[in-house]
Design a protein around this motif. Structure first.
Motif, short mmCIF file in Angstrom:
data_model
loop_
_atom_site.label_atom_id
_atom_site.label_comp_id
_atom_site.label_asym_id
_atom_site.label_seq_id
_atom_site.Cartn_x
_atom_site.Cartn_y
_atom_site.Cartn_z
N TYR A 44 0.81 -1.22 0.00
CA TYR A 44 0.00 0.00 0.00
C TYR A 44 0.84 1.27 0.00
O TYR A 44 0.30 2.38 0.11
CB TYR A 44 -0.96 0.00 1.20
N GLY A 45 2.16 1.14 -0.12
CA GLY A 45 3.03 2.30 -0.25
C GLY A 45 3.32 3.04 1.02
O GLY A 45 3.81 4.18 0.98
N ARG A 46 3.03 2.43 2.16
CA ARG A 46 3.30 3.10 3.43
C ARG A 46 4.80 3.07 3.77
O ARG A 46 5.29 3.93 4.49
CB ARG A 46 2.50 2.45 4.56
N LYS A 47 5.49 2.05 3.26
CA LYS A 47 6.93 1.94 3.42
C LYS A 47 7.55 1.54 2.09
O LYS A 47 6.93 0.83 1.30
CB LYS A 47 7.28 0.91 4.50
N LYS A 48 8.77 2.00 1.87
CA LYS A 48 9.44 1.71 0.61
C LYS A 48 10.86 1.27 0.87
O LYS A 48 11.58 1.87 1.67
CB LYS A 48 9.43 2.95 -0.29
N ASN A 49 11.26 0.21 0.18
CA ASN A 49 12.63 -0.29 0.28
C ASN A 49 13.44 0.38 -0.82
O ASN A 49 13.40 -0.03 -1.98
CB ASN A 49 12.64 -1.82 0.12
N GLU A 50 14.17 1.40 -0.44
CA GLU A 50 14.89 2.20 -1.43
C GLU A 50 16.00 1.41 -2.12
O GLU A 50 16.32 1.65 -3.28
CB GLU A 50 15.49 3.45 -0.76
N THR A 51 16.60 0.47 -1.40
CA THR A 51 17.73 -0.29 -1.98
C THR A 51 17.26 -1.38 -2.93
O THR A 51 18.03 -1.82 -3.79
CB THR A 51 18.57 -0.93 -0.87
N ALA A 52 16.01 -1.82 -2.83
CA ALA A 52 15.52 -2.94 -3.66
C ALA A 52 15.13 -2.50 -5.06
O ALA A 52 15.06 -3.32 -5.97
CB ALA A 52 14.34 -3.62 -2.97
N GLY A 53 14.86 -1.23 -5.23
CA GLY A 53 14.41 -0.76 -6.55
C GLY A 53 13.07 -1.36 -6.92
O GLY A 53 12.12 -1.33 -6.14
N THR A 54 13.00 -1.96 -8.11
CA THR A 54 11.74 -2.57 -8.56
C THR A 54 11.61 -4.01 -8.13
O THR A 54 10.57 -4.63 -8.34
CB THR A 54 11.64 -2.50 -10.09
#
Length: 369
Positions: free
Chosen positions: A341-351
């Motif tokens: 739901y986009g509440r958290k994002k893993n910046e290092t994982a990319g797509t």
């Protein structure tokens, strides 16, 4: 001739277009199993998870939900094995109702044989019943590292201990009853400790026979109540011959059990770093199989394309063994929902995330219908 380099985006587009073309041509590309495997939610996240079932899984026509419960349930048969915070019977019934309303087959998982510890912690079975430990001489470390001198990844219970099945089958029966399920997932993946040289019961025994006999014992117990056994497939793949390695295949010779287990055991074939074409191994042995991706959308779509092709190009007998796709999630359920739901994002994982893989896989599956 000019060489064309397929970027990841172009590869995804090519696969989706290919699948869509197959569907439009009238080819039967329907997948009997369109599943998700994820940890059961904690009590605090139950309401959001049931909403996720009805609002997200059902519209995507997910028809199978494997919930990894383990000790996250208030067992009545063995309350000593409960987690400190666990789902109640009423909580489980909410999940059952949501899946029934959405026409989703609900399958519980409690890990058997392997995965009886994680990192520095024993799971409930061996903590409460240390006599079941296949390798009691291997002590749990204060700080876990891999590799380590003991070869410790996860502990196993001894499959030949005369009292272990009374306990684990109580759990199996109770969790299947409360889930109202006609199938049970026993895990049984990444079993590194089996037939240990120091085990007074297993020492010197054939590891493939030990593994196969445990599969058969669990299968027979379930079959008596008209339930199916599902397991992960890695211990049935020759890790050396295939080059797949010790995680997604066996290096301790359990792979020969593929010829010894009952043919009605359902295989969940997971491959995460490459889209290996191992479903043909299982199908060729007369076993039903589903391919299980994790976090790389491009791999998942190649695997989907392969599964559709297997079903398209096989005899009716073989086609029935190629059952479909199961997205796997290895974070807690709440963490996945936060990512989804986009509440958290893993910046290092990319797509390359679990949520992105889930969306890409089921968007592509929708195209083939």
């Amino acid at each position: 001739m000019r060489k064309i380099t397929l970027t990841p985006a172009l590869l995804l587009l090519t696969i989706v277009c290919s699948l869509s073309s197959m569907a439009q041509s009238g080819i039967d590309t329907l997948l009997p199993v369109r599943g998700l495997c994820i940890a059961a939610p904690q009590k605090s996240g139950l309401e959001e998870f049931t909403t996720f079932i009805t609002k997200e899984l059902a519209p995507r026509q997910v028809n199978t939900l494997i919930l990894r419960v383990d000790y996250n349930y208030e067992y009545e048969s063995h309350p000593e094995l409960r987690n400190s915070v666990a789902l109640s019977k009423a909580d489980i019934k909410k999940l059952v109702a949501a899946c029934r309303a959405s026409k989703i087959r609900l399958i519980p998982q409690v890990n058997l044989l392997g995965h009886q510890s994680w990192a520095t912690t024993l799971e409930s079975l061996l903590r409460v019943y240390p006599q079941f430990d296949e390798t009691p001489h291997v002590k749990m470390p204060e700080k876990y590292v891999w590799p380590n001198p003991d070869g410790l990844y996860c502990k196993s219970y001894c499959p030949l201990h005369p009292e272990v099945h009374k306990i684990v089958f109580d759990l199996v029966d109770e969790i299947c009853d409360v889930f109202e399920s006609d199938a049970y997932h026993a895990g049984m993946d990444e079993v590194f400790y089996i037939g240990d040289d120091k085990c007074p019961r297993c020492s010197g025994r054939d590891k493939a026979e030990l593994f196969a006999n445990e599969v058969r014992k669990i299968r027979d117990h379930l079959a008596a109540k008209k339930r199916e056994l599902w397991i992960w497939g890695d211990r049935l793949i020759d890790g050396k011959t295939t080059g797949i390695g010790m995680w997604e295949g066996s290096f301790n010779n359990t792979h020969r059990a593929i010829d010894l287990i009952p043919k009605d055991v359902f295989i969940c074939d997971w491959h995460y770093e490459r889209p290996d074409k191992t479903p043909v191994i299982f199908a060729g042995k007369g076993l039903r199989v589903a391919t299980c991706p994790w976090r790389t959308p491009s791999h998942a779509l190649v695997q989907l394309n392969d599964m559709v092709s297997y079903r398209k190009q096989s005899t009716p007998e073989m086609k029935a063994n190629f059952q479909g796709m199961i997205q796997t999630v290895w974070s807690p359920a709440q963490s996945f929902l936060d990512e989804f739901y986009g509440r958290k994002k893993n910046e290092t994982a990319g797509t390359n995330t679990q949520a992105a893989c889930f969306r890409a896989l089921f968007d592509a599956i929708k195209e083939v219908k």
